[in-house]
Design an enzyme around this catalytic site. Structure first.
Site, short mmCIF file in Angstrom:
data_model
loop_
_atom_site.label_atom_id
_atom_site.label_comp_id
_atom_site.label_asym_id
_atom_site.label_seq_id
_atom_site.Cartn_x
_atom_site.Cartn_y
_atom_site.Cartn_z
CB VAL A 11 -53.31 -13.46 11.52
CG1 VAL A 11 -53.69 -14.68 12.35
CG2 VAL A 11 -52.75 -13.88 10.17
CG ASP A 34 -39.18 1.95 -7.83
OD1 ASP A 34 -39.86 0.90 -7.71
OD2 ASP A 34 -38.07 1.98 -8.38
NE ARG A 90 -44.48 -12.22 2.87
CZ ARG A 90 -44.09 -13.48 3.02
NH1 ARG A 90 -42.91 -13.75 3.56
NH2 ARG A 90 -44.86 -14.47 2.62
CG HIS A 126 -47.57 -12.26 6.65
ND1 HIS A 126 -47.02 -13.48 6.32
CD2 HIS A 126 -47.88 -11.68 5.46
CE1 HIS A 126 -46.99 -13.61 5.00
NE2 HIS A 126 -47.50 -12.53 4.45
CG ASP A 127 -49.27 -8.34 13.94
OD1 ASP A 127 -49.80 -9.33 14.52
OD2 ASP A 127 -49.14 -7.23 14.49
CG ASN A 179 -46.52 -16.41 8.81
OD1 ASN A 179 -46.57 -15.53 7.94
ND2 ASN A 179 -47.38 -16.46 9.83
CG HIS A 221 -45.30 -8.13 -3.82
ND1 HIS A 221 -46.10 -9.16 -4.25
CD2 HIS A 221 -45.28 -8.24 -2.46
CE1 HIS A 221 -46.55 -9.85 -3.22
NE2 HIS A 221 -46.07 -9.31 -2.11
CB THR A 222 -41.98 -1.80 -5.44
OG1 THR A 222 -40.92 -1.12 -6.12
CG2 THR A 222 -42.16 -1.19 -4.07
CB SER A 233 -50.85 -12.69 17.00
OG SER A 233 -51.16 -12.30 15.68
C1 HEM Z 1 -52.02 -9.26 -2.62
C2 HEM Z 1 -51.80 -10.40 -2.01
C3 HEM Z 1 -50.42 -10.84 -1.63
C4 HEM Z 1 -49.86 -12.05 -1.90
C5 HEM Z 1 -50.53 -13.21 -2.61
C6 HEM Z 1 -48.51 -12.03 -1.39
C7 HEM Z 1 -47.63 -13.08 -1.46
C8 HEM Z 1 -46.29 -12.99 -1.20
C9 HEM Z 1 -45.34 -14.07 -1.37
C10 HEM Z 1 -45.70 -15.46 -1.85
C11 HEM Z 1 -44.11 -13.60 -1.05
C12 HEM Z 1 -42.79 -14.38 -1.08
C13 HEM Z 1 -42.72 -15.27 0.14
C14 HEM Z 1 -41.60 -16.29 0.08
O1 HEM Z 1 -40.93 -16.40 -0.93
O2 HEM Z 1 -41.41 -17.01 1.07
C15 HEM Z 1 -44.27 -12.23 -0.65
C16 HEM Z 1 -43.26 -11.40 -0.26
C17 HEM Z 1 -43.46 -10.12 0.18
N1 HEM Z 1 -44.67 -9.52 0.42
FE1 HEM Z 1 -46.44 -10.13 -0.24
N2 HEM Z 1 -48.27 -10.81 -0.83
C18 HEM Z 1 -49.40 -10.05 -0.94
C19 HEM Z 1 -49.59 -8.78 -0.44
C20 HEM Z 1 -48.65 -8.10 0.28
C21 HEM Z 1 -48.91 -6.92 1.05
C22 HEM Z 1 -50.29 -6.29 1.24
C23 HEM Z 1 -47.73 -6.53 1.59
C24 HEM Z 1 -47.41 -5.39 2.51
C25 HEM Z 1 -48.26 -4.46 2.87
C26 HEM Z 1 -46.72 -7.47 1.12
C27 HEM Z 1 -45.38 -7.37 1.35
C28 HEM Z 1 -44.43 -8.27 0.90
C29 HEM Z 1 -43.01 -8.03 0.93
C30 HEM Z 1 -42.35 -6.71 1.33
C31 HEM Z 1 -42.39 -9.21 0.51
C32 HEM Z 1 -40.87 -9.50 0.44
C33 HEM Z 1 -40.42 -9.96 1.82
C34 HEM Z 1 -38.94 -10.30 1.93
O3 HEM Z 1 -38.19 -10.17 0.99
O4 HEM Z 1 -38.56 -10.73 3.04
N3 HEM Z 1 -47.33 -8.43 0.37
N4 HEM Z 1 -45.61 -11.90 -0.73
#
Ligand code: HEM
Length: 324
Positions: free
Chosen positions: A72, A248, A64, A68-69, A96, A195-196, A78
């Protein structure tokens, strides 16, 4: 074309290359550190592997960070800059704050790299490689990471607030957020498969489990026990309820079963009739296709406006701009 036309065309091309350089992304290369720091990739991989072995969620957190890098103002490290008395970075932006993690692992990787080849490997590249190694450590398949990014000397709180997509977006908003960064809808669906792995806070899925109807009833009920209607904002639940620590295609199967955790997740599947539903079904039944598309989309993401050549700098400490 006559030979004089060929010569004119060649001269014009050389003129443009000298004055404007090749497109920024063309400068990234998978062999960028082969001679300047031959152990760069193995050093990053072993630190990621030990961090993920210690805590599997760290793989998700590192993946993630790269996202997020890159969203932006490009993949320029950054997000890693700390706030100071006279500098505001991106860490306190809404998407963030109290949410992104993994900075200590990046610090460890950076100090290991500084001891073998000082001033060579950028923080932005560390994030790109760590994201790939995290996916592999959790069972996903690999891709070739392009390298040669340099680090920013600036960050943007406002761009972090406006460019990172919100979990409350509908499908059209998700498509717009990714189109704004040059992605196709197909790439957006593939990247969402991140989000897997990983977890999300109750405050970000509460309205989904209490108010939405396109959610499996037993799934919503079990989530309510960990995410009360008020309080417990920071309680965590896995984004993939069936295999939370394995990279997966179960995320997509969950969507078909109305078991997406975030509102934005479930937007990718609407009962078989939505515009992205067939892609979700295809990934659900064929993880090899998902892996291939995911790797390619990650390469595209890693190409977002990198600083190359003499732009930016190679930070010695990922948390701050080099002094002097
Ligand atoms: C499609 C739009 C996306 C939205 C709206 C979104 C939103 C979110 C949100 C709200 C969380 C939880 C944050 C928290 O609870 O503080 C999350 C977690 C996560 N996101 Fe996304 N995300 C998106 C796309 C992506 C993309 C493109 C990636 C990576 C290439 C990604 C990777 C992750 C990962 C791996 C987590 C879990 C992080 C952890 O457990 O520390 N997300 N995302």
């Amino acid at each position: 074309m006559t030979s004089s036309q060929v010569i004119v065309k060649l001269c014009i091309t050389i003129f443009f290359l000298i004055h404007y350089g090749p497109p920024a992304s063309a400068q990234l290369s998978s062999t960028f550190y082969s001679s300047s720091c031959p152990k760069a990739l193995s050093t990053i991989k072993s630190a990621v592997n030990s961090a993920v072995a210690k805590e599997s969620r760290m793989g998700a957190s590192l993946l993630r960070l790269h996202f997020h890098d890159c969203f932006v103002n490009g993949c320029d490290g950054s997000i890693l800059l700390d706030d100071t008395a006279n500098f505001t970075g991106e860490k306190t932006a809404a998407p963030n704050n109290n949410s992104v993690r993994g900075f200590d692992v990046v610090d460890t990787i950076k100090s290991n790299l500084e001891s073998i080849c000082p001033g060579v490997v950028s923080c932005a590249d560390i994030l790109a490689v760590a994201a790939r190694d995290s996916v592999v450590a959790l069972g996903g398949s690999t891709w070739s990471v392009l390298l040669g990014r340099r680090d920013s000397t600036t960050a943007s709180l406002s761009a972090a607030n406006s460019n990172i997509p919100s979990p409350f977006l509908n499908l059209s908003g998700l498509i717009t957020a990714f189109t704004n960064k040059g992605f196709t809808t197909k790439e957006m669906v593939a990247l969402s498969g991140s989000h897997t792995i990983g977890q999300a806070r109750c405050t970000l899925f509460r309205s989904r489990i209490y108010n939405e109807t396109n959610i499996n009833t037993a799934y919503a009920t079990s989530l309510k026990s960990k995410c009360p209607s008020s309080g417990g904002d920071n309680n965590l639940s896995p984004l993939d309820t069936t295999s939370p620590t394995t990279f997966d295609s179960a995320y997509y199967t969950n969507l078909i079963n109305n078991k997406g955790l975030l509102h934005s997740d479930q937007q990718l599947y609407s009962g078989g009739s939505g515009s992205t539903d067939s892609q979700v079904k295809s990934y659900s039944s064929n993880s090899a296709t998902f892996f291939t598309d995911f790797g390619n989309a990650m390469i595209t993401m890693g190409n977002l406006s990198p600083l190359t050549g003499t732009s930016g700098q190679i930070r010695t400490n990922c948390r701050k701009v080099n002094s002097g």
